[in-house]
Design an enzyme around this catalytic site. Structure first.
Site, PDB file in Angstrom:
ATOM      1  CG  ASP A 113      -3.584   4.334  -2.254  1.00 20.11           C
ATOM      2  OD1 ASP A 113      -2.894   3.340  -1.971  1.00 20.11           O
ATOM      3  OD2 ASP A 113      -4.564   4.698  -1.586  1.00 20.11           O
ATOM      4  CG  ASP A 144      -1.874   1.135   1.286  1.00 20.11           C
ATOM      5  OD1 ASP A 144      -2.018   1.842   0.270  1.00 20.11           O
ATOM      6  OD2 ASP A 144      -2.489   1.341   2.346  1.00 20.11           O
TER       7      ASP A 144
END
Length: 473
Positions: free
Chosen positions: A300, A107
């Site tokens: 992201d 992430d």
């Protein structure tokens, strides 16, 4: 050597059998090893399931962004897994002494590393959880940890232990051991989150694994990179498929063509991996965007789709004939005719990068319907958070690079080798610790640990070595 000493050695070997065979740390001498996987049909979702799924994705994005104001080794690669038809991408790491492997979401939109504890019990059922009592090097820092989400939370305590990934090791990495999560927060076999953004975002205050390696000069080049696969348009894809590649310390030149276009983080802000969207076109027509921070976007890997401000998202769908805003669970999304191939191009100050029409489609409204929902949806930004969240819908279309120094994000066109991996059947990568691939088995509460052939081979060879020494004595 006496018979008594041989017997003692054999008893020691029996103990080794119980420890080595039962521990997920068997090492084989080949890199990038795969384990067999039976492909399964796509999980069936009806119209209401898709609506709930869409709502959960949007809520999770809103919650994620509203809650925030050695010896040099050189390079390493971690082969990833594509979970849930491009919903998420995870890799593996090892924690503790002896090392146990865990699957974690990779992430770049967060900075904390956390792993579900064996004490998490029913909330984390089905995952291979971390038991700190089995690690001789674990240190409990007696500090609480908590991350809040719209539909729940993850909470526990902060500790330190040996952490390994892609051949790199930090002997005292700080991370959270989570003892409570929202129900169904983790999808088996994922056990936690591996944050790859900057330290300033970390709820624990700890320096992320990647940043410590880069700061200490352990990488040949101060960067990490991603190549993500696409299976969302494959009707035969299973829940788990090969996910692509995550590298640290180098870029894999076989996975991209041309040059990598780097754009600096705005004003050198080391928090999210920010980029300013300088232009966007839909079906070849430009979208009006504000300049400056109002068009900042977080790049992201931990977000599935693309989220943006209401005005910007509305402008996108205004260029698509027949589009309409969603209602109910689809609030914030837009639907449009499925037979329309939508092409979106985004620039961050350099070349325009295209989003495939296959990635722009998120879901149809029903098996017999010609209405589809798009993968771009609205969110409201809060103080200090970016207006746009650029997730995997976009990142599947580029080779992406995250550079420590100078702080910047780079994109390049995918090579034919990389594109050929989309929808390609294959085994799921085993736990990868670096140049050596570890065939590890996660320890779960539901089933005993599988014995690995490498561990058995070790014990057998050790026994014969002892026998030979006895004969020679």
């Amino acid at each position: 050597m006496t018979v008594l000493s041989l017997a003692i050695r054999f008893l020691v070997l029996c103990f080794v059998i119980s420890e080595v065979v039962g521990a997920p740390q068997g090492i084989t001498p080949s890199a990038g090893q795969f384990i067999p996987l039976t492909r399964r049909n796509q999980p069936l979702r009806n119209v209401s399931d898709w609506a709930e799924y869409a709502k959960n994705l949007r809520d999770a994005t809103i919650a994620k962004y509203s809650s925030r104001h050695v010896q040099k080794r050189g390079t390493g690669e971690n082969l990833m897994v594509n979970q849930g038809l491009d919903t998420s991408f995870y890799g593996s790491l090892a924690v503790g002494t002896p090392p146990y492997s865990f699957d974690v979401l990779l992430d770049t939109g967060s900075s904390d590393m956390w792993i579900a504890s064996s004490a998490c019990q029913s909330m984390c059922a089905g995952t291979g959880n971390f038991d700190s009592t089995k690690s001789s090097t674990f240190k409990n820092l007696n500090k609480n940890f908590s991350v809040n989400y719209s539909k729940g939370y993850a909470a526990g305590t902060v500790g330190q232990d040996v952490v390994q990934m892609a051949g790199f090791m930090i002997p005292d990495q700080t991370f959270a051991v989570v003892t409570t999560t929202a129900t169904n927060f983790l999808r088996n076999p994922v056990t936690g989150i591996f944050g790859l953004a900057w330290q300033s975002l970390a709820a624990s205050g700890a320096m992320p694994f990647w940043q410590a390696l880069a700061r200490n000069g352990q990488w040949s080049e101060p960067l990490m990179s991603f190549q993500l696969t696409r299976f969302s348009n494959d009707s035969k894809a299973g829940e788990l498929e090969p996910g692509g590649s995550f590298t640290m310390g180098y870029v894999n030149e076989s996975l991209y063509t041309g040059t990598i276009d780097y754009q600096s983080l705005p004003n050198g802000q080391a928090s999210y991996w920010l980029q300013e969207i300088t232009s966007m076109t839909v079906q070849g027509k430009p979208i009006s965007l504000p300049s400056g921070s109002a068009s900042y976007a977080a790049i992201d890997t931990g977000t599935t789709l693309v989220a943006g401000p209401a005005a910007g998202i509305a402008a996108i769908y205004a260029q698509i004939p027949g589009s309409q805003p969603g209602t109910g669970s689809w609030e914030g999304f837009y639907k449009y005719p499925c037979n329309t191939a939508v092409v979106v191009e985004i620039s961050f100050g350099g070349p325009k990068w295209s989003v495939s029409p296959d990635d722009f489609v998120f879901s149809s409204t029903g098996p017999a319907s010609n209405e589809c929902y798009g993968a771009f949806y609205t969110i409201t930004s809060y103080g200090g958070t970016p207006s746009w969240i650029i997730g995997d819908t976009f990142l599947k279309n580029v080779y992406s690079v995250f550079r420590y120094n100078p702080p910047s994000v780079g994109f390049a066109a995918l090579s034919e080798i990389a594109l050929a991996m989309n929808g390609k059947a294959g085994g799921i990568p085993s736990a990868t610790l670096g140049a050596i691939s570890a065939s590890s088995t996660l320890e779960t509460s539901a089933a005993p640990t599988t014995r690995t052939s490498s561990a058995v081979a070790f014990v057998i060879s050790a026994f014969f070595a002892t026998l030979v020494s006895f004969i020679q004595a």
